[in-house]
Enzyme design. Sequence first.
Site, short mmCIF file in Angstrom:
data_model
loop_
_atom_site.label_atom_id
_atom_site.label_comp_id
_atom_site.label_asym_id
_atom_site.label_seq_id
_atom_site.Cartn_x
_atom_site.Cartn_y
_atom_site.Cartn_z
N PRO A 214 2.03 2.19 -7.12
CA PRO A 214 2.31 0.76 -7.28
C PRO A 214 2.81 0.14 -5.97
O PRO A 214 3.66 0.71 -5.29
CB PRO A 214 3.41 0.73 -8.35
CG PRO A 214 3.29 2.04 -9.07
CD PRO A 214 2.80 3.02 -8.05
N MET A 215 2.28 -1.02 -5.64
CA MET A 215 2.64 -1.67 -4.38
C MET A 215 4.13 -1.99 -4.31
O MET A 215 4.75 -1.88 -3.24
CB MET A 215 1.81 -2.94 -4.20
CG MET A 215 2.03 -3.64 -2.86
SD MET A 215 1.60 -2.59 -1.44
CE MET A 215 -0.18 -2.53 -1.64
N CYS A 216 4.73 -2.37 -5.45
CA CYS A 216 6.14 -2.71 -5.44
C CYS A 216 7.00 -1.50 -5.07
O CYS A 216 8.01 -1.61 -4.37
CB CYS A 216 6.57 -3.27 -6.79
SG CYS A 216 6.27 -2.17 -8.18
N THR A 217 6.57 -0.33 -5.54
CA THR A 217 7.30 0.91 -5.22
C THR A 217 7.17 1.23 -3.73
O THR A 217 8.14 1.59 -3.06
CB THR A 217 6.78 2.08 -6.05
OG1 THR A 217 6.92 1.77 -7.44
CG2 THR A 217 7.53 3.36 -5.74
N THR A 220 9.25 -1.59 -1.65
CA THR A 220 10.70 -1.83 -1.81
C THR A 220 11.51 -0.63 -2.26
O THR A 220 12.69 -0.52 -1.93
CB THR A 220 10.92 -2.98 -2.82
OG1 THR A 220 10.37 -2.60 -4.10
CG2 THR A 220 10.26 -4.26 -2.34
#
Length: 442
Positions: A214-217, A220
């Site tokens: 996941p891009m958010c993982t 950030t």
Amino acid sequence: MAVDGGCGDTGDWEGRWNHVKKFLERSGPFTHPDFEPSTESLQFLLDTCKVLVLGAGGLGCELLKNLALSGFRHIHVIDMDRIDVSNLNRQFLFRPKDVGRPKADVAAEYINSRIPGCEVVPHFKKIQDLDESFYRQFHIIVCGLDSIIARRWINGMLMSLLNYEDGVLDTSSIIPLIDGGTEGFKGNARVILPGMTACIDCTLELYPPQINFPMCTIATMPRLPEHCIEYVRILQWPKEQPFGEGVEVDGDEPSHIQWIYEKSLERAAQFSIVGITYRLTQGVVKRIIPAVASTNAVIAAVCATEVFKIASSAYIPLNNYLVFNDVDGLYTYTFEAERKENCPACSQLPQDLQFPSSAKLQEVLDYLTNHASFQMKSPAITATLDGKNRTLYLQTVTSIEEKTRPNLTKTLKELGLVHGQELAVSDVTTPQTLLFKLQFLS
């Protein structure tokens, strides 16, 4: 020394093929019910049978060695890669001096020099660069590929070579496909008789989708070394453009891997993550699955045995899928993968696409890309409208993609498509154009 078995001036010596004759010149409890022992089977292997090996890597090196020592003399091998130093621990046909050279060329040279009478012909190119006339010349094709896309493409090519008369398959047009694959301590082998047994696309669900984080993982909350590497590859590389504007990551370029490795170490240090190595960086960037030499040897042995069974007709081939696992102990079993009646590759039936007329073309594209039965990569969609062939969307040519991109936001009705409309879809996963029939949902 006199030649045993009448193999002429090919460099054979007396007793050279005794290990093969034991299987072909006498019957046994495991031979095919219709098998009749003779000297002709060996002569066919030595003088006539042509085998194509796809891939000259971990499996390919083992396959070439096994086939050549089993009596197959007319072998072609295709591989588009060059030798990397990381290959040398298991791809035993290569030496340090060969690093940077094409795998197919070096593998062929080595086998030809070590095994008298064997003629391996190398092809340093993609399998997609060769046409129907090339593939039609072989009796058997055996795969040692590490790409699902390439497997599906050769599967589609062999389907396109089949001949049908009044709807009945001409069995003489069948070129058997033996496919092997490994993943760490796990492996599988299968026998495919195109048009008769389950093909690659019939069992596409068996191939797991490529893992993406996941891009958010990644951006950030990284928790794994792989998250840091992906952050550098996906976000930091295009931002800093370390090797010039527009230069994309090349997994085969050491300087690119080194830059990503160093930046990943910096990223990992910020979040107290350990475990970043150059080898892991290379594996993540190239989506490399760790290879185990012993697994390659086992699966290649199974594949070569199946080639021998089919070429000699002496034994009943595998029916039709074998799974091997030695992660914890040793476990293996076989099962019969079943043909899918509506398989897009081998059923010869148009596939139904069921959408409401208000659905947008983008939804159709997403369906073809994400559905487990299709898993296309960059589908191009065309249709016949008002007697003219019209491209609705084509991604691979920049100028056409820009021209057809507005169609993605239009509904199927706005595009002029009707219930029962046939759509022709082409993709890198197959050399064939697949036909779909549009079914509007009320």
